[in-house]
Design a protein around this motif. Sequence first.
Motif, PDB file in Angstrom:
ATOM      1  N   GLU A  46     -24.330   1.738 -21.233  1.00  0.00           N
ATOM      2  CA  GLU A  46     -25.313   2.146 -20.231  1.00  0.00           C
ATOM      3  C   GLU A  46     -26.506   1.203 -20.197  1.00  0.00           C
ATOM      4  N   ASP A  47     -26.914   0.679 -21.360  1.00  0.00           N
ATOM      5  CA  ASP A  47     -28.037  -0.254 -21.394  1.00  0.00           C
ATOM      6  C   ASP A  47     -27.712  -1.527 -20.620  1.00  0.00           C
ATOM      7  N   GLU A  48     -26.475  -2.006 -20.772  1.00  0.00           N
ATOM      8  CA  GLU A  48     -26.063  -3.198 -20.028  1.00  0.00           C
ATOM      9  C   GLU A  48     -26.031  -2.923 -18.529  1.00  0.00           C
ATOM     10  N   GLU A  49     -25.507  -1.766 -18.157  1.00  0.00           N
ATOM     11  CA  GLU A  49     -25.438  -1.416 -16.740  1.00  0.00           C
ATOM     12  C   GLU A  49     -26.831  -1.383 -16.112  1.00  0.00           C
ATOM     13  N   ARG A  50     -27.769  -0.806 -16.849  1.00  0.00           N
ATOM     14  CA  ARG A  50     -29.132  -0.733 -16.339  1.00  0.00           C
ATOM     15  C   ARG A  50     -29.753  -2.128 -16.228  1.00  0.00           C
ATOM     16  N   PHE A  51     -29.530  -2.969 -17.223  1.00  0.00           N
ATOM     17  CA  PHE A  51     -30.058  -4.327 -17.198  1.00  0.00           C
ATOM     18  C   PHE A  51     -29.489  -5.094 -16.009  1.00  0.00           C
ATOM     19  N   LEU A  56     -31.055  -8.039 -13.509  1.00  0.00           N
ATOM     20  CA  LEU A  56     -30.245  -9.189 -13.112  1.00  0.00           C
ATOM     21  C   LEU A  56     -29.877  -9.152 -11.628  1.00  0.00           C
ATOM     22  N   GLY A  57     -29.584  -7.959 -11.107  1.00  0.00           N
ATOM     23  CA  GLY A  57     -29.230  -7.843  -9.689  1.00  0.00           C
ATOM     24  C   GLY A  57     -30.324  -8.382  -8.773  1.00  0.00           C
ATOM     25  N   PRO A  58     -31.565  -7.918  -8.917  1.00  0.00           N
ATOM     26  CA  PRO A  58     -32.640  -8.458  -8.080  1.00  0.00           C
ATOM     27  C   PRO A  58     -32.839  -9.960  -8.255  1.00  0.00           C
ATOM     28  N   PHE A  59     -32.657 -10.454  -9.486  1.00  0.00           N
ATOM     29  CA  PHE A  59     -32.786 -11.894  -9.727  1.00  0.00           C
ATOM     30  C   PHE A  59     -31.726 -12.671  -8.947  1.00  0.00           C
ATOM     31  N   GLU A  60     -30.476 -12.223  -8.999  1.00  0.00           N
ATOM     32  CA  GLU A  60     -29.401 -12.917  -8.293  1.00  0.00           C
ATOM     33  C   GLU A  60     -29.637 -12.908  -6.782  1.00  0.00           C
ATOM     34  N   ARG A  61     -30.083 -11.759  -6.253  1.00  0.00           N
ATOM     35  CA  ARG A  61     -30.304 -11.671  -4.813  1.00  0.00           C
ATOM     36  C   ARG A  61     -31.466 -12.559  -4.357  1.00  0.00           C
ATOM     37  N   LYS A  62     -32.499 -12.643  -5.179  1.00  0.00           N
ATOM     38  CA  LYS A  62     -33.680 -13.417  -4.797  1.00  0.00           C
ATOM     39  C   LYS A  62     -33.444 -14.920  -4.936  1.00  0.00           C
ATOM     40  N   HIS A  63     -32.825 -15.323  -6.055  1.00  0.00           N
ATOM     41  CA  HIS A  63     -32.717 -16.755  -6.357  1.00  0.00           C
ATOM     42  C   HIS A  63     -31.345 -17.336  -6.023  1.00  0.00           C
ATOM     43  N   ARG A  64     -30.372 -16.482  -5.736  1.00  0.00           N
ATOM     44  CA  ARG A  64     -28.999 -16.931  -5.473  1.00  0.00           C
ATOM     45  C   ARG A  64     -28.471 -17.762  -6.641  1.00  0.00           C
ATOM     46  N   ILE A  65     -28.807 -17.288  -7.836  1.00  0.00           N
ATOM     47  CA  ILE A  65     -28.306 -17.886  -9.077  1.00  0.00           C
ATOM     48  C   ILE A  65     -27.458 -16.831  -9.776  1.00  0.00           C
ATOM     49  N   ARG A  66     -26.208 -17.160 -10.019  1.00  0.00           N
ATOM     50  CA  ARG A  66     -25.298 -16.189 -10.628  1.00  0.00           C
ATOM     51  C   ARG A  66     -25.573 -16.085 -12.121  1.00  0.00           C
ATOM     52  N   VAL A  67     -25.646 -14.842 -12.627  1.00  0.00           N
ATOM     53  CA  VAL A  67     -25.876 -14.606 -14.046  1.00  0.00           C
ATOM     54  C   VAL A  67     -24.561 -14.201 -14.703  1.00  0.00           C
ATOM     55  N   VAL A  68     -24.170 -14.948 -15.720  1.00  0.00           N
ATOM     56  CA  VAL A  68     -22.987 -14.614 -16.510  1.00  0.00           C
ATOM     57  C   VAL A  68     -23.494 -13.992 -17.810  1.00  0.00           C
ATOM     58  N   TYR A  69     -23.460 -12.664 -17.873  1.00  0.00           N
ATOM     59  CA  TYR A  69     -24.038 -11.950 -19.017  1.00  0.00           C
ATOM     60  C   TYR A  69     -22.950 -11.518 -19.995  1.00  0.00           C
ATOM     61  N   GLN A  70     -23.217 -11.731 -21.275  1.00  0.00           N
ATOM     62  CA  GLN A  70     -22.348 -11.242 -22.344  1.00  0.00           C
ATOM     63  C   GLN A  70     -23.165 -10.346 -23.258  1.00  0.00           C
ATOM     64  N   GLY A  71     -22.747  -9.087 -23.386  1.00  0.00           N
ATOM     65  CA  GLY A  71     -23.410  -8.155 -24.280  1.00  0.00           C
ATOM     66  C   GLY A  71     -22.569  -7.920 -25.512  1.00  0.00           C
ATOM     67  N   SER A  72     -23.196  -7.907 -26.682  1.00  0.00           N
ATOM     68  CA  SER A  72     -22.447  -7.722 -27.929  1.00  0.00           C
ATOM     69  C   SER A  72     -23.313  -7.015 -28.960  1.00  0.00           C
ATOM     70  N   SER A  73     -22.722  -6.030 -29.653  1.00  0.00           N
ATOM     71  CA  SER A  73     -23.429  -5.364 -30.743  1.00  0.00           C
ATOM     72  C   SER A  73     -23.462  -6.249 -31.985  1.00  0.00           C
ATOM     73  N   ALA A  74     -22.674  -7.335 -31.971  1.00  0.00           N
ATOM     74  CA  ALA A  74     -22.689  -8.324 -33.065  1.00  0.00           C
ATOM     75  C   ALA A  74     -23.303  -9.620 -32.552  1.00  0.00           C
ATOM     76  N   GLU A  75     -24.428  -9.492 -31.870  1.00  0.00           N
ATOM     77  CA  GLU A  75     -25.049 -10.624 -31.188  1.00  0.00           C
ATOM     78  C   GLU A  75     -25.367 -11.778 -32.132  1.00  0.00           C
TER      79      GLU A  75
END
Length: 414
Positions: A46-51, A56-75
């Motif tokens: 849920e934390d990733e979905e919210r982020f 990230l969604g508003p950033f992509e729409r504003k800047h037209r830069i695609r974000v490739v996000y990787q979430g991990s509990s073993a970061e």
Amino acid sequence: MTGRRSTYAVVALCLALLVTGAVAGAEWWAGRWKGSVTVLGNWTGEDEERFRRDVLGPFERKHRIRVVYQGSSAESQVLAADVASGTPPDVVIMPGPGELAAYAAQGRLKPLDGLFDPDHYDPVWAPALKGGVHWVPVKVDLKSMVWHPGALTEAEAARIARDPGEWCLAMESGATSGWPGTDWVEDVLLQQAGWETYQKWATGRLPWTDPAVRRAWTTWGDLVGAGDRRRVERALLAPYQDPWGGGRPACVNERLEHQAAFVRAGAHWTEARGRYVHSKAVIPGARPDLTAWEVSGDLAAMLRDTPGARALIRHLADPGTARLGFTANRSVPSGVYDADPMAARIDATLRGRGTMRCWDASDAMPPAMRDAFHQAVLRFLADPRELPARLAVLEEVRERHGKAEWLPSACGSG
């Protein structure tokens, strides 16, 4: 021959359509995105979905830069492997400055000069290291909090705190299991010994065998019933996110929980009309002459200086950007929390000038020290008689790390 020619014609037409589609797709892709940025974080579920949705969604729409996000509990392990292989993410978002300070000492982090205004933050949140600022807070949280049902007064909470059966404990957190216990030890030390002693310890200048440190461990053990096999087994297996829920909850009748501000939104504390008191109100031997708060935060740093990475850092620091929770940015108007008196109170503590705030010590320590601390609290809970041996091991780890790997400071009130 006619049939064969027809087949050739159909194949040629299909190939032409494929080529046309590929060209059109490439043109659409080029028009849709101006570039990309890779991000590694510890938010999943849920934390990733919210982020993704709120930031990230508003950033992509504003800047037209695609974000490739990787979430991990073993970061930590994922990042170490990526750096070793020469393929680090452009941006990393990590809880706490200790690990980032180690990467900055190695020259792995890029300075963020010109991407945001450091004066918008207390220096404890965004310090200058090696001549520049290397991270910016994305989300911050308040600790040094003891939660209790709204029906209890502060005095009643302090009275029942002497009963180990009143404390809800949950240590399970995947690769970082044990951190709720390190929070406890840290906070007890902060309230008993004061912020100056705490800062020396959190920055590697005070031995783990110091009497003040030992006292913090034994105080915590007495409060929560370390060594009680039944309680400890439940605590070691219970997930910190929701110790009150699930098929076999670790906490049922307990009325107190030492946890950060994020728990206020949980189902249990919402139903109980939860309130909090400063932890010094319930910690034996806490100094009445001072008030210091333990804090934590998720910090964004840049490992690859690319246009996409720079744009994302600016976006994360922008006071108008959608927030995931509390902010450390003083340019955000305080009135945004006026509709929620408790949130406004927490915000004032996190951003107010003159309030002493100290980083969660394990988050401020080098990774190996942090990990050893996590393991030590789990072992101490199971058998507090092993404390001398545990502290000796932790002291050996501290001595192996040079000054360059520690933060220069962990507390501030600017």
